[in-house]
Design a protein around this motif. Sequence first.
Motif, PDB file in Angstrom:
ATOM      1  N   PHE A   5     -49.077  37.173  13.079  1.00  0.00           N
ATOM      2  CA  PHE A   5     -47.919  36.885  13.597  1.00  0.00           C
ATOM      3  C   PHE A   5     -46.839  36.449  12.705  1.00  0.00           C
ATOM      4  CE2 PHE A   5     -51.073  36.341  16.761  1.00  0.00           C
ATOM      5  CZ  PHE A   5     -50.611  36.781  17.920  1.00  0.00           C
ATOM      6  N   THR A   6     -45.518  36.813  13.043  1.00  0.00           N
ATOM      7  CA  THR A   6     -44.368  36.288  12.149  1.00  0.00           C
ATOM      8  C   THR A   6     -43.998  35.086  12.886  1.00  0.00           C
ATOM      9  OG1 THR A   6     -43.605  38.586  12.085  1.00  0.00           O
ATOM     10  CG2 THR A   6     -41.966  36.639  11.661  1.00  0.00           C
ATOM     11  N   VAL A   7     -43.952  33.865  12.102  1.00  0.00           N
ATOM     12  CA  VAL A   7     -43.593  32.514  12.259  1.00  0.00           C
ATOM     13  C   VAL A   7     -42.018  32.274  11.901  1.00  0.00           C
ATOM     14  CG1 VAL A   7     -43.717  30.049  12.160  1.00  0.00           C
ATOM     15  CG2 VAL A   7     -45.648  31.644  11.725  1.00  0.00           C
ATOM     16  N   THR A   8     -41.221  32.224  13.192  1.00  0.00           N
ATOM     17  CA  THR A   8     -39.780  31.991  12.855  1.00  0.00           C
ATOM     18  C   THR A   8     -39.364  30.633  13.563  1.00  0.00           C
ATOM     19  OG1 THR A   8     -39.313  32.833  15.162  1.00  0.00           O
ATOM     20  CG2 THR A   8     -39.506  34.432  13.306  1.00  0.00           C
ATOM     21  N   THR A   9     -38.055  30.293  13.142  1.00  0.00           N
ATOM     22  CA  THR A   9     -37.257  29.243  13.819  1.00  0.00           C
ATOM     23  C   THR A   9     -35.986  29.480  14.295  1.00  0.00           C
ATOM     24  OG1 THR A   9     -36.697  26.808  13.451  1.00  0.00           O
ATOM     25  CG2 THR A   9     -36.506  28.270  11.691  1.00  0.00           C
ATOM     26  N   PRO A  10     -35.731  29.169  15.629  1.00  0.00           N
ATOM     27  CA  PRO A  10     -34.469  29.627  16.296  1.00  0.00           C
ATOM     28  C   PRO A  10     -33.511  28.770  15.769  1.00  0.00           C
ATOM     29  CG  PRO A  10     -35.849  28.472  17.887  1.00  0.00           C
ATOM     30  CD  PRO A  10     -36.737  28.434  16.793  1.00  0.00           C
ATOM     31  N   GLU A  11     -32.248  29.354  15.570  1.00  0.00           N
ATOM     32  CA  GLU A  11     -30.874  28.823  15.497  1.00  0.00           C
ATOM     33  C   GLU A  11     -29.923  29.548  16.384  1.00  0.00           C
ATOM     34  OE1 GLU A  11     -27.645  27.956  11.838  1.00  0.00           O
ATOM     35  OE2 GLU A  11     -29.815  29.193  11.246  1.00  0.00           O
ATOM     36  N   THR A  12     -29.072  28.630  16.989  1.00  0.00           N
ATOM     37  CA  THR A  12     -27.907  29.270  18.024  1.00  0.00           C
ATOM     38  C   THR A  12     -26.867  29.115  17.272  1.00  0.00           C
ATOM     39  OG1 THR A  12     -29.226  28.259  19.912  1.00  0.00           O
ATOM     40  CG2 THR A  12     -26.871  29.057  20.162  1.00  0.00           C
ATOM     41  N   GLY A  13     -26.181  30.093  17.070  1.00  0.00           N
ATOM     42  CA  GLY A  13     -24.808  30.299  16.334  1.00  0.00           C
ATOM     43  C   GLY A  13     -23.874  30.143  17.221  1.00  0.00           C
ATOM     44  N   LYS A  14     -22.648  29.984  16.482  1.00  0.00           N
ATOM     45  CA  LYS A  14     -21.221  29.865  17.173  1.00  0.00           C
ATOM     46  C   LYS A  14     -20.966  30.597  18.198  1.00  0.00           C
ATOM     47  CE  LYS A  14     -19.404  27.309  13.379  1.00  0.00           C
ATOM     48  NZ  LYS A  14     -18.276  27.106  12.200  1.00  0.00           N
ATOM     49  N   ASP A  15     -21.350  31.846  18.149  1.00  0.00           N
ATOM     50  CA  ASP A  15     -21.148  33.023  19.010  1.00  0.00           C
ATOM     51  C   ASP A  15     -22.127  32.855  20.391  1.00  0.00           C
ATOM     52  OD1 ASP A  15     -23.862  33.827  18.021  1.00  0.00           O
ATOM     53  OD2 ASP A  15     -22.954  35.633  17.401  1.00  0.00           O
ATOM     54  N   GLY A  16     -23.113  31.746  20.490  1.00  0.00           N
ATOM     55  CA  GLY A  16     -23.941  31.485  21.467  1.00  0.00           C
ATOM     56  C   GLY A  16     -25.254  32.349  21.416  1.00  0.00           C
ATOM     57  N   THR A  18     -28.800  33.517  19.774  1.00  0.00           N
ATOM     58  CA  THR A  18     -29.846  32.834  18.841  1.00  0.00           C
ATOM     59  C   THR A  18     -30.342  33.877  18.069  1.00  0.00           C
ATOM     60  OG1 THR A  18     -30.503  31.587  20.962  1.00  0.00           O
ATOM     61  CG2 THR A  18     -32.279  31.605  19.101  1.00  0.00           C
ATOM     62  N   ARG A  19     -30.528  33.427  16.790  1.00  0.00           N
ATOM     63  CA  ARG A  19     -31.179  34.048  15.727  1.00  0.00           C
ATOM     64  C   ARG A  19     -32.370  33.489  15.133  1.00  0.00           C
ATOM     65  NH1 ARG A  19     -25.686  34.717  15.796  1.00  0.00           N
ATOM     66  NH2 ARG A  19     -24.868  36.588  15.509  1.00  0.00           N
ATOM     67  N   ARG A  56     -43.174  43.547  14.059  1.00  0.00           N
ATOM     68  CA  ARG A  56     -42.527  44.849  14.763  1.00  0.00           C
ATOM     69  C   ARG A  56     -42.638  46.040  13.441  1.00  0.00           C
ATOM     70  NH1 ARG A  56     -36.612  43.364  15.149  1.00  0.00           N
ATOM     71  NH2 ARG A  56     -37.235  42.439  13.265  1.00  0.00           N
ATOM     72  N   SER A  57     -42.818  47.310  14.188  1.00  0.00           N
ATOM     73  CA  SER A  57     -43.300  48.334  13.195  1.00  0.00           C
ATOM     74  C   SER A  57     -42.087  48.605  12.404  1.00  0.00           C
ATOM     75  CB  SER A  57     -43.555  49.447  14.057  1.00  0.00           C
ATOM     76  OG  SER A  57     -42.561  49.726  14.902  1.00  0.00           O
ATOM     77  N   ASP A  58     -40.909  48.414  12.727  1.00  0.00           N
ATOM     78  CA  ASP A  58     -39.453  48.725  12.066  1.00  0.00           C
ATOM     79  C   ASP A  58     -39.127  47.178  11.421  1.00  0.00           C
ATOM     80  OD1 ASP A  58     -39.008  47.693  14.417  1.00  0.00           O
ATOM     81  OD2 ASP A  58     -36.961  48.743  14.423  1.00  0.00           O
ATOM     82  N   ASP A  59     -39.251  47.012  10.067  1.00  0.00           N
ATOM     83  CA  ASP A  59     -38.833  45.665   9.707  1.00  0.00           C
ATOM     84  C   ASP A  59     -37.504  45.854   9.169  1.00  0.00           C
ATOM     85  OD1 ASP A  59     -42.157  45.161   8.413  1.00  0.00           O
ATOM     86  OD2 ASP A  59     -41.274  44.394  10.207  1.00  0.00           O
ATOM     87  N   ALA A  60     -36.800  46.477   9.854  1.00  0.00           N
ATOM     88  CA  ALA A  60     -35.275  46.729   9.252  1.00  0.00           C
ATOM     89  C   ALA A  60     -34.508  45.536   9.510  1.00  0.00           C
ATOM     90  CB  ALA A  60     -34.954  48.031  10.185  1.00  0.00           C
ATOM     91  N   ASP A  61     -34.750  44.638  10.550  1.00  0.00           N
ATOM     92  CA  ASP A  61     -33.928  43.582  10.790  1.00  0.00           C
ATOM     93  C   ASP A  61     -34.721  42.323  10.888  1.00  0.00           C
ATOM     94  OD1 ASP A  61     -32.178  41.859  11.882  1.00  0.00           O
ATOM     95  OD2 ASP A  61     -31.817  42.624  13.665  1.00  0.00           O
ATOM     96  N   ASP A  62     -34.544  41.439   9.908  1.00  0.00           N
ATOM     97  CA  ASP A  62     -35.447  40.256   9.853  1.00  0.00           C
ATOM     98  C   ASP A  62     -35.080  39.122  10.704  1.00  0.00           C
ATOM     99  OD1 ASP A  62     -37.445  41.460   8.099  1.00  0.00           O
ATOM    100  OD2 ASP A  62     -36.176  40.448   6.334  1.00  0.00           O
ATOM    101  N   ASN A  63     -33.758  39.114  11.407  1.00  0.00           N
ATOM    102  CA  ASN A  63     -33.270  38.107  12.236  1.00  0.00           C
ATOM    103  C   ASN A  63     -33.189  38.811  13.573  1.00  0.00           C
ATOM    104  OD1 ASN A  63     -33.476  36.125  10.015  1.00  0.00           O
ATOM    105  ND2 ASN A  63     -31.242  37.109   9.586  1.00  0.00           N
ATOM    106  N   PRO A  64     -34.191  38.801  14.778  1.00  0.00           N
ATOM    107  CA  PRO A  64     -33.587  39.252  15.902  1.00  0.00           C
ATOM    108  C   PRO A  64     -33.028  38.336  16.423  1.00  0.00           C
ATOM    109  CG  PRO A  64     -36.156  38.585  15.364  1.00  0.00           C
ATOM    110  CD  PRO A  64     -35.374  38.360  14.157  1.00  0.00           C
ATOM    111  N   VAL A  65     -32.012  38.895  17.527  1.00  0.00           N
ATOM    112  CA  VAL A  65     -30.847  38.138  17.926  1.00  0.00           C
ATOM    113  C   VAL A  65     -31.134  38.377  19.576  1.00  0.00           C
ATOM    114  CG1 VAL A  65     -28.448  38.080  18.632  1.00  0.00           C
ATOM    115  CG2 VAL A  65     -29.228  38.635  16.054  1.00  0.00           C
ATOM    116  N   THR A  66     -30.939  37.319  20.228  1.00  0.00           N
ATOM    117  CA  THR A  66     -31.110  37.045  21.728  1.00  0.00           C
ATOM    118  C   THR A  66     -29.959  36.521  22.315  1.00  0.00           C
ATOM    119  OG1 THR A  66     -32.080  34.790  21.687  1.00  0.00           O
ATOM    120  CG2 THR A  66     -33.761  36.849  21.678  1.00  0.00           C
ATOM    121  N   GLU A  67     -29.443  36.978  23.353  1.00  0.00           N
ATOM    122  CA  GLU A  67     -28.396  36.585  24.227  1.00  0.00           C
ATOM    123  C   GLU A  67     -28.611  35.526  25.113  1.00  0.00           C
ATOM    124  OE1 GLU A  67     -25.320  38.466  24.086  1.00  0.00           O
ATOM    125  OE2 GLU A  67     -26.176  39.667  22.768  1.00  0.00           O
TER     126      GLU A  67
END
Length: 67
Positions: A5-16, A18-19, A56-67
């Motif tokens: 599994f990829t271990v990540t830490t979330p960070e909420t940007g000024k735009d609201g 989460t990356r 993910r099978s496509d490692d094109a984006d290392d920083n997933p973004v959620t709304e």
Amino acid sequence: MAKYFTVTTPETGKDGKTRFHKVGVAFPQSESAKSHMTIQLFATPINGELVLFEPRSDDADDNPVTE
């Protein structure tokens, strides 16, 4: 079950949004092991929060973004 599994830490940007920044990997142990998972961190999350994702099978984006 995923091989790791990829271990990540979330960070909420000024735009609201989460990356998630990659800070390590986690490896599930065999069913006969006493532990459930081994986690290897190469960065320390300053917010103390970790989130695991299946790779993910496509490692094109290392920083997933959620709304």
